[in-house]
Design an enzyme around this catalytic site. Structure first.
Site, PDB file in Angstrom:
ATOM      1  N   ASP A  51       0.861  -1.181   0.000  1.00  0.00           N
ATOM      2  CA  ASP A  51       0.000   0.000   0.000  1.00  0.00           C
ATOM      3  C   ASP A  51       0.901   1.236   0.000  1.00  0.00           C
ATOM      4  O   ASP A  51       1.554   1.543   1.009  1.00  0.00           O
ATOM      5  CB  ASP A  51      -0.906  -0.016   1.237  1.00  0.00           C
ATOM      6  CG  ASP A  51      -1.919   1.114   1.197  1.00  0.00           C
ATOM      7  OD1 ASP A  51      -1.689   2.105   0.461  1.00  0.00           O
ATOM      8  OD2 ASP A  51      -2.928   1.023   1.908  1.00  0.00           O
ATOM      9  N   GLY A  76     -10.646   5.748 -11.781  1.00  0.00           N
ATOM     10  CA  GLY A  76     -11.651   5.005 -12.539  1.00  0.00           C
ATOM     11  C   GLY A  76     -12.269   5.922 -13.571  1.00  0.00           C
ATOM     12  O   GLY A  76     -11.772   7.024 -13.809  1.00  0.00           O
ATOM     13  N   SER A 116      -2.987  13.540 -15.877  1.00  0.00           N
ATOM     14  CA  SER A 116      -4.207  13.266 -16.645  1.00  0.00           C
ATOM     15  C   SER A 116      -4.732  14.531 -17.312  1.00  0.00           C
ATOM     16  O   SER A 116      -4.525  15.650 -16.814  1.00  0.00           O
ATOM     17  CB  SER A 116      -5.252  12.736 -15.670  1.00  0.00           C
ATOM     18  OG  SER A 116      -6.536  12.824 -16.230  1.00  0.00           O
ATOM     19  N   ALA A 117      -5.483  14.330 -18.387  1.00  0.00           N
ATOM     20  CA  ALA A 117      -6.169  15.455 -19.034  1.00  0.00           C
ATOM     21  C   ALA A 117      -7.231  16.049 -18.098  1.00  0.00           C
ATOM     22  O   ALA A 117      -7.748  17.135 -18.386  1.00  0.00           O
ATOM     23  CB  ALA A 117      -6.807  14.984 -20.334  1.00  0.00           C
ATOM     24  N   TYR A 147      -9.986  14.262  -8.217  1.00  0.00           N
ATOM     25  CA  TYR A 147      -8.963  13.545  -9.010  1.00  0.00           C
ATOM     26  C   TYR A 147      -8.087  14.504  -9.824  1.00  0.00           C
ATOM     27  O   TYR A 147      -6.853  14.413  -9.803  1.00  0.00           O
ATOM     28  CB  TYR A 147      -9.687  12.552  -9.918  1.00  0.00           C
ATOM     29  CG  TYR A 147      -8.825  11.785 -10.868  1.00  0.00           C
ATOM     30  CD1 TYR A 147      -8.024  10.736 -10.434  1.00  0.00           C
ATOM     31  CD2 TYR A 147      -8.829  12.083 -12.233  1.00  0.00           C
ATOM     32  CE1 TYR A 147      -7.249  10.016 -11.328  1.00  0.00           C
ATOM     33  CE2 TYR A 147      -8.063  11.371 -13.132  1.00  0.00           C
ATOM     34  CZ  TYR A 147      -7.259  10.336 -12.671  1.00  0.00           C
ATOM     35  OH  TYR A 147      -6.499   9.630 -13.567  1.00  0.00           O
ATOM     36  N   LYS A 198     -21.165  -3.740 -22.730  1.00  0.00           N
ATOM     37  CA  LYS A 198     -22.620  -3.735 -22.923  1.00  0.00           C
ATOM     38  C   LYS A 198     -22.980  -4.338 -24.277  1.00  0.00           C
ATOM     39  O   LYS A 198     -23.891  -5.151 -24.389  1.00  0.00           O
ATOM     40  CB  LYS A 198     -23.157  -2.300 -22.847  1.00  0.00           C
ATOM     41  CG  LYS A 198     -23.064  -1.673 -21.461  1.00  0.00           C
ATOM     42  CD  LYS A 198     -23.621  -0.260 -21.525  1.00  0.00           C
ATOM     43  CE  LYS A 198     -23.254   0.561 -20.318  1.00  0.00           C
ATOM     44  NZ  LYS A 198     -23.760   1.927 -20.399  1.00  0.00           N
ATOM     45  N   GLN A 216     -21.265  14.254 -26.215  1.00  0.00           N
ATOM     46  CA  GLN A 216     -19.986  14.631 -25.596  1.00  0.00           C
ATOM     47  C   GLN A 216     -18.831  13.984 -26.384  1.00  0.00           C
ATOM     48  O   GLN A 216     -18.961  12.865 -26.859  1.00  0.00           O
ATOM     49  CB  GLN A 216     -19.948  14.243 -24.102  1.00  0.00           C
ATOM     50  CG  GLN A 216     -19.976  12.769 -23.741  1.00  0.00           C
ATOM     51  CD  GLN A 216     -21.370  12.171 -23.656  1.00  0.00           C
ATOM     52  OE1 GLN A 216     -22.270  12.533 -24.392  1.00  0.00           O
ATOM     53  NE2 GLN A 216     -21.542  11.212 -22.750  1.00  0.00           N
ATOM     54  N   THR A 217     -17.728  14.719 -26.522  1.00  0.00           N
ATOM     55  CA  THR A 217     -16.612  14.240 -27.366  1.00  0.00           C
ATOM     56  C   THR A 217     -15.344  14.002 -26.539  1.00  0.00           C
ATOM     57  O   THR A 217     -15.128  14.645 -25.505  1.00  0.00           O
ATOM     58  CB  THR A 217     -16.268  15.265 -28.474  1.00  0.00           C
ATOM     59  OG1 THR A 217     -16.017  16.536 -27.867  1.00  0.00           O
ATOM     60  CG2 THR A 217     -17.398  15.371 -29.482  1.00  0.00           C
ATOM     61  N   ARG A 218     -14.520  13.097 -27.048  1.00  0.00           N
ATOM     62  CA  ARG A 218     -13.234  12.761 -26.428  1.00  0.00           C
ATOM     63  C   ARG A 218     -12.269  12.283 -27.520  1.00  0.00           C
ATOM     64  O   ARG A 218     -12.681  11.962 -28.628  1.00  0.00           O
ATOM     65  CB  ARG A 218     -13.388  11.591 -25.430  1.00  0.00           C
ATOM     66  CG  ARG A 218     -14.266  11.838 -24.221  1.00  0.00           C
ATOM     67  CD  ARG A 218     -13.640  12.809 -23.236  1.00  0.00           C
ATOM     68  NE  ARG A 218     -14.456  12.914 -22.037  1.00  0.00           N
ATOM     69  CZ  ARG A 218     -15.527  13.710 -21.917  1.00  0.00           C
ATOM     70  NH1 ARG A 218     -15.911  14.478 -22.922  1.00  0.00           N
ATOM     71  NH2 ARG A 218     -16.196  13.763 -20.790  1.00  0.00           N
TER      72      ARG A 218
END
Ligand code: NAD
Length: 328
Positions: A51, A76, A116-117, A147, A198, A216-218
């Site tokens: 840990d 996540g 991260s972005a 985050y 899914k 929404q875009t990525r």
């Protein structure tokens, strides 16, 4: 002499792939994580279950290490990071500060932090037709709560260690990474894996539940590009934050269409706007990455989604370690 690398988060998606890559490039690799990789045995020469919120454990794992690839984080997809601000922020604050301090104590030669972005300001991401984000756009700051804020803080901590103590750091801002052997169920999965899971469980003509209105875009980066980019950035002489992603912008509905087509299924989209969907649009500006490395991620989205979908489909249809919760 053989270089010794530490990969933290080596039981996770990117960490596990990175261990394989570094071993393949002649490194002796120590992995560290709370857990072993879930879907495949680790290729690390040594794996320490620890840990890393605990400073003593950080001191132990950084002993006799040349390069630290620090990927361990409580993280996540959007459902997870928008639900647990306190837990994620305190866990990652402890992991990151202790890892950086321990790596400096042992005078490791280089320390790479996986940012991260999510550090980018929300006010620049209100439009699906978003202007790609450049590294300097991170300030004035308005990052993702919890985050993203913690990632931005750790980026600055790396900068201060370099400026004040000449400790060599590298900071990489990942934009959505996907690929085989990534989390695809349980609540921490991200959009490409969740949608693949899914779709794999549905029949032709079924209804598909999609989080948000689908507009929404990525941009999404294939795992092989991610680990190669990490390796190249570690080797570069650039210590400021660098985007690592593709600039192939796609809407969530567009992502669904590509995966449906790979699956050979025609599905009826049902948008659930009560579910979290994050910022409206996000894309990576790779100008600085190209200047620093003369390289950028190469894999077109459809090409990377093919093996990703097939891997998830095999697990879902054969029920290999799959929780059985497919629809939501
Ligand atoms: P992941 O969740 O698969 O891996 C993270 C690993 O960290 C997990 O195996 C987890 O067990 C480990 N960890 C968590 N808490 C720990 C602790 N206290 N001590 C030791 N280990 C601990 O995530 P990933 O997708 O492989 O992400 C790796 C890194 O890249 C993270 O820092 C993440 O924030 C960053 N990142 C990932 C993405 C993406 O799209 N996957 C995007 C931006 C940034």
């Amino acid at each position: 002499m053989q270089k010794m690398a530490l990969v933290t988060g080596a039981g996770g998606f990117i960490g596990h792939h990175l261990v394989k890559y570094l071993v393949g490039h002649g490194y002796a690799v120590r992995g560290a994580d709370l857990k072993y990789p879930e879907y495949e045995d680790t290729k690390a020469d040594e794996f320490i279950v620890a840990d890393l919120r605990d400073y003593d454990k950080c001191l132990r794992v950084t002993e006799n290490i040349d390069e630290v690839y620090h990927l361990a984080a409580d993280m996540g997809g959007i459902g997870y990071i928008s639900a647990f601000h306190a837990e994620i922020t305190i866990n990652n604050t402890l992991i990151n500060a202790h890892m950086l301090q321990a790596a400096r104590y042992h005078q490791v030669k280089r320390f790479l932090f996986s940012s991260s972005a999510c550090v980018y300001p929300q006010y620049l991401q209100k439009n699906p037709d978003v202007v790609p984000l450049r590294e300097e756009d991170a300030f004035p700051a308005d990052p993702e709560e919890g985050y993203g804020l913690e990632k931005l803080y750790m980026e600055k901590l790396c900068q201060y260690f370099t400026e004040d103590w000449h400790f060599p750091t590298r900071v990489v801002r990942f934009h959505n990474v996907y690929g085989p052997l990534g989390t695809y169920d349980g609540g921490r999965e991200k959009a490409p894996a969740a949608i693949s899971r899914k779709i794999a469980a549905l029949k032709d003509g079924d209804k598909l539940s999609i989080w948000g209105d689908g507009k929404q875009t990525r941009s999404f980066m294939y795992i092989d590009d991610c680990v190669e980019g990490i390796y190249r950035i570690m080797r570069s002489d650039y210590s400021g934050p660098l985007n690592l992603g593709t600039d192939e912008l796609v809407s969530v509905d567009g992502l669904v269409d590509i995966i449906s087509e790979i699956a050979g299924k025609s599905l009826v989209k049902r948008h659930d706007v009560s579910k979290p969907q994050g910022v409206r649009g996000r894309n990576s500006d790779n100008s600085l990455l190209r200047t620093v490395l003369g390289w950028e991620p190469q894999t077109p989205l459809r090409q990377g989604l093919l093996p990703t979908y097939r891997w998830i489909e095999a697990r879902v249809t054969n029920e290999i370690g799959f929780s059985g919760i497919a629809a939501e």
